[in-house]
Design a protein around this motif. Sequence first.
Motif, short mmCIF file in Angstrom:
data_model
loop_
_atom_site.label_atom_id
_atom_site.label_comp_id
_atom_site.label_asym_id
_atom_site.label_seq_id
_atom_site.Cartn_x
_atom_site.Cartn_y
_atom_site.Cartn_z
N LEU A 1 -10.16 -1.16 -8.84
CA LEU A 1 -9.70 0.88 -8.51
C LEU A 1 -9.85 1.54 -6.60
CD1 LEU A 1 -9.24 3.94 -9.66
CD2 LEU A 1 -12.06 3.34 -9.55
N SER A 2 -10.20 0.43 -5.93
CA SER A 2 -10.60 0.70 -4.64
C SER A 2 -9.93 0.29 -3.78
CB SER A 2 -12.07 0.11 -3.53
OG SER A 2 -11.92 -1.43 -4.03
N MET A 3 -8.73 -1.20 -4.38
CA MET A 3 -7.71 -1.48 -3.50
C MET A 3 -6.47 -0.28 -3.53
SD MET A 3 -8.02 -4.40 -2.03
CE MET A 3 -6.63 -4.91 -2.33
N GLY B 1 -17.12 -4.60 -12.12
CA GLY B 1 -17.19 -4.52 -10.62
C GLY B 1 -15.43 -5.20 -10.67
N MET B 2 -15.24 -5.63 -11.31
CA MET B 2 -13.39 -6.06 -11.37
C MET B 2 -12.55 -4.65 -11.37
SD MET B 2 -11.37 -8.19 -10.50
CE MET B 2 -11.27 -10.05 -10.95
N MET B 3 -12.92 -4.01 -12.95
CA MET B 3 -12.06 -2.12 -12.13
C MET B 3 -12.70 -1.58 -11.39
SD MET B 3 -9.99 -2.01 -15.12
CE MET B 3 -10.54 -0.94 -15.33
N GLY B 4 -14.02 -1.52 -10.48
CA GLY B 4 -14.16 -1.38 -9.23
C GLY B 4 -13.46 -1.25 -8.30
N ILE C 1 -4.20 1.70 -0.90
CA ILE C 1 -2.77 1.31 -0.66
C ILE C 1 -2.33 3.27 -0.35
CG2 ILE C 1 -0.94 0.91 -1.82
CD1 ILE C 1 -2.37 -1.82 -2.65
N VAL C 2 -3.10 3.92 -1.17
CA VAL C 2 -2.30 5.15 -1.54
C VAL C 2 -2.76 6.16 0.05
CG1 VAL C 2 -2.88 7.57 -2.02
CG2 VAL C 2 -2.66 5.45 -4.08
N PHE C 3 -4.62 5.80 -0.04
CA PHE C 3 -4.56 6.56 1.28
C PHE C 3 -3.60 5.97 3.13
CE2 PHE C 3 -7.69 6.10 5.68
CZ PHE C 3 -7.42 7.92 5.18
#
Length: 117
Positions: free
Chosen positions: A18-20, A12-15, A24-26
């Motif tokens: 990854l979503s953060m 869950g922490m990796m997800g 940021i890239v977006f």
Amino acid sequence: MYQLMETSSTGGMMGLVLSMVILIVFMYLIIYLPQKRQDKKDTAMRNSIEIGDEVTTIGGVIGRVAAIKEDTFVLETGSDRVKIRFRRSAIASVEKLDMGTSSKDSKSKDSKEALKK
């Protein structure tokens, strides 16, 4: 059982991380890059002013460039020829002075065609 809980929280922490990163890239691609391109265009426009160009400032003052210094320029406004000094960063838009080269070229082409006939 404790081991199973630890694995799911790590996933869950990796997800979340990854979503953060994706967010940021977006944001970088959608907001920062177009603004950077626009800033480059504005800088090029401000550096390309010449004496005689018609300029509109960010305050709405419209006039012709009378003199240019390093980071300032003198704008001549109206028929009473009032001169105001501005910083280059105050330029909102520039309309280049047309020296009449296009009309000269068309006239010379027309006269050459008339001579040929």
